[in-house]
Design a protein around this motif. Structure first.
Motif, PDB file in Angstrom:
ATOM      1  N   GLN A  36     -24.936   9.102 -24.315  1.00  0.00           N
ATOM      2  CA  GLN A  36     -24.844   9.815 -25.582  1.00  0.00           C
ATOM      3  C   GLN A  36     -25.755   9.184 -26.618  1.00  0.00           C
ATOM      4  N   GLN A  37     -26.200  10.020 -27.549  1.00  0.00           N
ATOM      5  CA  GLN A  37     -27.044   9.535 -28.632  1.00  0.00           C
ATOM      6  C   GLN A  37     -26.358   9.646 -29.997  1.00  0.00           C
ATOM      7  N   LEU A  38     -25.223  10.339 -30.034  1.00  0.00           N
ATOM      8  CA  LEU A  38     -24.489  10.466 -31.290  1.00  0.00           C
ATOM      9  C   LEU A  38     -23.723   9.177 -31.594  1.00  0.00           C
ATOM     10  N   ILE A  39     -23.581   8.879 -32.877  1.00  0.00           N
ATOM     11  CA  ILE A  39     -22.848   7.674 -33.296  1.00  0.00           C
ATOM     12  C   ILE A  39     -21.353   7.938 -33.170  1.00  0.00           C
ATOM     13  N   TRP A  40     -20.658   7.087 -32.419  1.00  0.00           N
ATOM     14  CA  TRP A  40     -19.284   7.323 -31.971  1.00  0.00           C
ATOM     15  C   TRP A  40     -18.304   7.549 -33.113  1.00  0.00           C
ATOM     16  N   ASP A  41     -18.417   6.752 -34.192  1.00  0.00           N
ATOM     17  CA  ASP A  41     -17.420   6.796 -35.276  1.00  0.00           C
ATOM     18  C   ASP A  41     -17.801   7.715 -36.422  1.00  0.00           C
ATOM     19  N   LEU A  42     -18.959   8.354 -36.324  1.00  0.00           N
ATOM     20  CA  LEU A  42     -19.389   9.262 -37.391  1.00  0.00           C
ATOM     21  C   LEU A  42     -19.308  10.709 -36.930  1.00  0.00           C
ATOM     22  N   PRO A  43     -19.184  11.654 -37.848  1.00  0.00           N
ATOM     23  CA  PRO A  43     -19.233  13.070 -37.471  1.00  0.00           C
ATOM     24  C   PRO A  43     -20.623  13.419 -36.935  1.00  0.00           C
ATOM     25  N   PRO A  44     -20.730  14.384 -36.023  1.00  0.00           N
ATOM     26  CA  PRO A  44     -22.043  14.789 -35.517  1.00  0.00           C
ATOM     27  C   PRO A  44     -23.010  15.190 -36.622  1.00  0.00           C
ATOM     28  N   ALA A  90     -46.632   9.862 -30.703  1.00  0.00           N
ATOM     29  CA  ALA A  90     -45.679  10.560 -31.572  1.00  0.00           C
ATOM     30  C   ALA A  90     -45.738  12.068 -31.353  1.00  0.00           C
ATOM     31  N   ASP A  91     -46.937  12.623 -31.178  1.00  0.00           N
ATOM     32  CA  ASP A  91     -47.053  14.067 -30.974  1.00  0.00           C
ATOM     33  C   ASP A  91     -46.375  14.491 -29.682  1.00  0.00           C
ATOM     34  N   PHE A  92     -46.464  13.652 -28.647  1.00  0.00           N
ATOM     35  CA  PHE A  92     -45.784  13.944 -27.383  1.00  0.00           C
ATOM     36  C   PHE A  92     -44.270  13.911 -27.564  1.00  0.00           C
ATOM     37  N   LEU A  93     -43.758  12.908 -28.237  1.00  0.00           N
ATOM     38  CA  LEU A  93     -42.312  12.757 -28.408  1.00  0.00           C
ATOM     39  C   LEU A  93     -41.720  13.894 -29.231  1.00  0.00           C
ATOM     40  N   ARG A  94     -42.518  14.475 -30.115  1.00  0.00           N
ATOM     41  CA  ARG A  94     -42.030  15.614 -30.900  1.00  0.00           C
ATOM     42  C   ARG A  94     -41.911  16.878 -30.048  1.00  0.00           C
ATOM     43  N   GLN A  95     -42.564  16.912 -28.888  1.00  0.00           N
ATOM     44  CA  GLN A  95     -42.584  18.125 -28.066  1.00  0.00           C
ATOM     45  C   GLN A  95     -41.601  18.099 -26.902  1.00  0.00           C
ATOM     46  N   ILE A  96     -40.920  16.974 -26.687  1.00  0.00           N
ATOM     47  CA  ILE A  96     -40.009  16.886 -25.550  1.00  0.00           C
ATOM     48  C   ILE A  96     -38.625  16.454 -26.005  1.00  0.00           C
ATOM     49  N   THR A  97     -37.666  16.634 -25.102  1.00  0.00           N
ATOM     50  CA  THR A  97     -36.342  16.050 -25.298  1.00  0.00           C
ATOM     51  C   THR A  97     -35.754  15.740 -23.929  1.00  0.00           C
ATOM     52  N   LEU A  98     -34.903  14.751 -23.878  1.00  0.00           N
ATOM     53  CA  LEU A  98     -34.213  14.356 -22.642  1.00  0.00           C
ATOM     54  C   LEU A  98     -32.725  14.286 -22.933  1.00  0.00           C
ATOM     55  N   VAL A  99     -31.946  15.066 -22.185  1.00  0.00           N
ATOM     56  CA  VAL A  99     -30.479  15.057 -22.316  1.00  0.00           C
ATOM     57  C   VAL A  99     -29.908  14.528 -21.014  1.00  0.00           C
ATOM     58  N   MET A 100     -29.137  13.460 -21.106  1.00  0.00           N
ATOM     59  CA  MET A 100     -28.509  12.871 -19.924  1.00  0.00           C
ATOM     60  C   MET A 100     -26.997  12.977 -20.099  1.00  0.00           C
ATOM     61  N   GLY A 101     -26.346  13.692 -19.175  1.00  0.00           N
ATOM     62  CA  GLY A 101     -24.927  13.977 -19.316  1.00  0.00           C
ATOM     63  C   GLY A 101     -24.051  12.742 -19.363  1.00  0.00           C
ATOM     64  N   GLN A 102     -24.530  11.615 -18.787  1.00  0.00           N
ATOM     65  CA  GLN A 102     -23.706  10.407 -18.750  1.00  0.00           C
ATOM     66  C   GLN A 102     -24.033   9.444 -19.893  1.00  0.00           C
TER      67      GLN A 102
END
Length: 325
Positions: free
Chosen positions: A105-113, A91-103
């Motif tokens: 998405q992690q946002l919910i399609w039908d909800l506002p950001p 958990a401590d590792f996951l709090r320190q990193i992020t991965l963004v992949m242009g192809q």
């Protein structure tokens, strides 16, 4: 911040022949083969560095990023990111990193950001007041306002990408892994995303490893580049050093007051092109000052520019050379 030694990844894939016969044989007697995606990679990235990671399609860039973020387990080698072994997914590792992949998405399609951002804040244990402050700060940096209250499906690609970046950075990670973050964006949106990433790096000191097929991303953000081809890392150094190594000449563009025959420029360098009174020459770097001085003295010059050959051409030349081996 990132230390990689002898990193390798081999996949076991089905070896199936095409057609009905191949399908039946594969069903009765499966065959497999080993595919090496990444082989013996060594990388060391210091805190706060922004590093470009380049290679043709299938070179192993995304596989490497997935191993650095713990999504897949390496076949060999050691990996340490922010002091952790990624594949343990602590958990401590996951709090320190992020991965963004242009192809992806992690946002919910039908909800506002904004709704997705609140969910992210809850997942990372960020309080309501603090999450509101962070969202407002990121929205200001990314120039997002009412877009945060519209359904994701109604946003443009550029607006969605900005919102994806907000979601990825809400927990203030120390290490950013960005895989084609400007994929499909128009020129103006690319410029805004680059400006935001540069500003974010300056404000937070975050470490960034960036892959992109747009050389504008790399030249605008990264002083250091890693080049990978067929799973092997074959260059680790500065963009400037790469240019010096592979482009021994500088490109000189002359705009003359009068049109002159091409033969008159033969003693100054290699004539690359001539279009009316515009002449382009390639001149060796160690002779550049001398020859530019001669050109200005010998011709009636209206304008003169000295440039390096485009970085895209230099890196493309490198990959072509690797393919020919």
């Amino acid at each position: 911040m990132v230390n990689v030694s002898g990193l390798s990844k081999t996949f076991r894939v089905a070896d199936k022949q095409p057609g009905l016969g191949g399908t039946l044989r594969h069903f009765l007697q499966r065959r497999h083969r080993l595919v090496t995606a990444v082989q013996d990679i060594n990388i060391a990235i210091e805190p706060g560095e922004m590093v470009g990671f380049l290679g043709p399609n299938g070179a192993g860039k995304t596989t490497t990023l997935k191993m650095l973020t713990g999504l897949i387990h390496p076949s060999a080698g050691t990996v340490r990111v922010a002091g952790h072994e990624p594949f343990r997914r602590q958990a401590d590792f996951l709090r320190q990193i992020t991965l963004v992949m242009g192809q992806k998405q992690q946002l919910i399609w039908d909800l506002p950001p904004l709704d997705s951002l609140r969910v992210h804040a809850a997942v990372y244990g960020i309080g309501a007041a603090e999450s509101k402050r962070r969202i407002a700060e990121l929205a200001d940096m990314l120039e997002l306002d009412e877009e945060l209250t519209r359904p994701v499906r109604k946003l443009s690609l550029g607006q969605r990408m900005k919102a994806e970046l907000m979601a990825a950075l809400l927990h203030q990670p120390a290490v950013l892994f960005l895989d084609e973050p400007t994929l499909g964006l128009d020129v103006n949106a690319q410029v805004r995303v680059r400006s935001f990433l540069a500003d974010y790096n300056r404000r937070t000191g975050a470490t960034v490893l960036l892959t992109s097929h747009y050389m504008g991303d790399i030249t605008a953000l990264c002083e250091r580049v890693l080049l990978i081809h067929q799973g092997r890392l074959f260059y680790d150094g500065s963009l400037e050093g790469l240019t010096d190594q592979l482009a021994p000449c500088r490109q000189v563009r002359l705009e003359l007051r009068h049109v002159l025959p091409a033969r008159m420029f033969e003693s100054y360098g290699t004539l690359e092109s001539q279009n009316g009174n515009e002449v382009r020459l390639l001149i060796e770097r160690d002779r550049l000052t001398e020859q530019v001085g001669r050109l200005l003295a010998d011709f009636d010059v209206c304008d003169l520019e000295v440039n390096d050959p485009p970085v895209e051409e230099i890196i493309g030349q490198l990959f072509r050379q690797r393919d020919d081996r």
